[in-house]
Design a protein around this motif. Structure first.
Motif, mmCIF file in Angstrom:
data_model
loop_
_atom_site.group_PDB
_atom_site.id
_atom_site.type_symbol
_atom_site.label_atom_id
_atom_site.label_comp_id
_atom_site.label_asym_id
_atom_site.label_seq_id
_atom_site.Cartn_x
_atom_site.Cartn_y
_atom_site.Cartn_z
ATOM 1 N N THR A 1 24.728 20.033 47.795
ATOM 2 C CA THR A 1 25.161 18.661 47.723
ATOM 3 C C THR A 1 23.832 17.524 47.404
ATOM 4 O O THR A 1 23.900 16.690 46.454
ATOM 5 N N ILE A 2 22.877 18.033 48.082
ATOM 6 C CA ILE A 2 21.528 17.223 47.835
ATOM 7 C C ILE A 2 21.024 17.508 46.557
ATOM 8 O O ILE A 2 20.477 16.664 46.034
ATOM 9 N N LYS A 3 21.072 18.814 45.781
ATOM 10 C CA LYS A 3 20.572 18.751 44.600
ATOM 11 C C LYS A 3 21.505 18.011 43.785
ATOM 12 O O LYS A 3 20.902 17.621 42.938
ATOM 13 N N ASN A 4 22.596 17.923 43.802
ATOM 14 C CA ASN A 4 23.392 17.209 42.831
ATOM 15 C C ASN A 4 22.952 15.785 43.138
ATOM 16 O O ASN A 4 23.052 14.925 42.005
ATOM 17 N N VAL A 5 22.882 14.989 44.335
ATOM 18 C CA VAL A 5 22.334 13.731 44.245
ATOM 19 C C VAL A 5 20.995 13.514 43.784
ATOM 20 O O VAL A 5 20.950 12.518 43.089
ATOM 21 N N LYS A 6 19.987 14.552 43.844
ATOM 22 C CA LYS A 6 18.804 14.235 43.221
ATOM 23 C C LYS A 6 18.950 14.381 41.826
ATOM 24 O O LYS A 6 18.195 13.534 40.976
ATOM 25 N N GLU A 7 19.882 15.151 41.154
ATOM 26 C CA GLU A 7 20.101 15.109 39.849
ATOM 27 C C GLU A 7 20.502 13.762 39.244
ATOM 28 O O GLU A 7 20.058 13.538 38.131
#
Length: 346
Positions: free
Chosen positions: A113-119
């Motif tokens: 989830t956090i990876k997607n937000v950072k992207e």
């Protein structure tokens, strides 16, 4: 070629010019002859062509979009306060010609989830972001700020090492609690309890600390049995009161809830157990959102101006996107007590 598939290469072919000329026209460069500009613009209008956002970002242009990220494990569609905050940000951003990309973060500890937000940030799909419901210290938000992204966070204060790309907002929760406790003591209450909010978020501990200070100022003892755990959702207020009423502990005559949603849940639990508000127990909320005045009984509460706060936050965020500055911005708004029908004199 369908209009939806139109690109600058095809525009150049149809206009009989080079791709670089199309780019100069789109970017409003002055070194394009008027006749050529008119010819390119005629084709662009005919095919409803708009430049690809990714290409514009690569060219150093803004996406004119901000992100709105809600950290919320439960459903937000039924929470009127959350919906008001979402709409407020969208309205305020729209006034500046910005779009809002919204996303719900169910679990801030989930790596994917956090990876997607950072992207979303690193791909420059947004120019900056606002976070609502985040913990007091959220590592991935700190990483985004350290990377230089412009970020606004609701319900936080600046850390010791301040950064100009971090904008924080909060309310004077201590003042709000002092007003609530003083009002209850003025009605003769000495047995006052509290349902706390999420203690991982700034307003959780600051409201409780404000409650403790207010009780001390009024010369009242805090009974640990009347300090109930909760979060900021209606169900937590409901469950806290239900659990408390199953004990044989003496009841307080009044309870202050962490917010209005928690107060609504508490009132529902009291009613299910044959107790009436305010006849059997007085209740004070915190927020004064849209349903508080219409609730039965109408809820006495501490008013905070969420719409004003979000308007300021959104405008400062966009201002920093368009013209980065070194100034440190923190918004702290005052609270005021709104007296209705959920409290009585004892």
């Amino acid at each position: 070629m369908k209009k939806a598939d139109m690109n600058s290469v095809e525009i150049a072919r149809l206009a009989g010019v080079s791709r670089s000329t199309v780019s100069r026209v789109i970017n409003n460069y002055t070194n394009v002859p008027e006749k050529t500009r008119d010819k390119v613009m005629k084709v662009i209008k005919q095919y409803n062509y708009f430049p690809n956002v990714s290409a514009q970002v690569l060219a150093g242009k803004r996406a004119r979009t901000i992100g709105l990220f809600l950290v919320a494990p439960g459903h937000v569609s039924s929470d009127i306060l959350t919906n008001m905050m979402i709409v407020s940000v969208i309205e305020d951003a729209s006034a500046y010609g910005y779009y809002v990309l919204t996303h719900i973060i169910r679990d801030a500890k989930d790596a994917e989830t956090i990876k997607n937000v950072k992207e979303i940030f690193f791909q420059r799909r947004i120019d900056g972001g606002i976070f609502i419901g985040a913990a007091t210290h959220e590592p991935f938000i700190e990483e985004l700020i350290d990377e230089g992204f412009i970020v606004g966070v609701v319900d936080q204060v600046h850390p010791e090492a301040t950064q100009s790309n971090r904008i924080v907002t909060n309310f004077n929760n201590e003042s709000g609690m002092k007003q609530a406790v003083a009002y209850l003591t003025g009605l003769g209450h000495t047995k006052i309890g509290v349902i706390n909010g999420d203690m991982n978020r700034l307003s959780g501990p600051t409201k409780y600390e404000g409650f403790l200070k207010a009780m001390k100022l009024c010369g009242l003892e805090v009974n640990p049995d009347w300090v109930l755990a909760g979060s900021f959702h209606e169900q937590s207020g409901y469950e806290s009161i239900h659990a408390f009423l199953r004990t044989e502990v003496e009841r307080p005559t009044a309870i202050i809830a962490a917010n209005d949603s928690v107060a609504f849940g508490a009132i529902r639990a009291l009613k299910e157990n044959g107790l009436q508000v305010p006849d059997d127990m007085s209740i004070i909320g915190f927020d004064d959102h849209a349903l508080s005045e219409k609730h039965h009984p109408a809820l006495t509460t501490v008013r905070v101006e969420f719409s004003d706060m979000l308007k300021q936050l959104t405008s400062i965020l966009i201002a920093k996107i368009e013209q980065p500055t070194d100034d440190i911005r923190q918004i702290t708004l005052d609270c005021s007590l709104v007296i209705r029908n959920s409290c009585k004199r004892v």
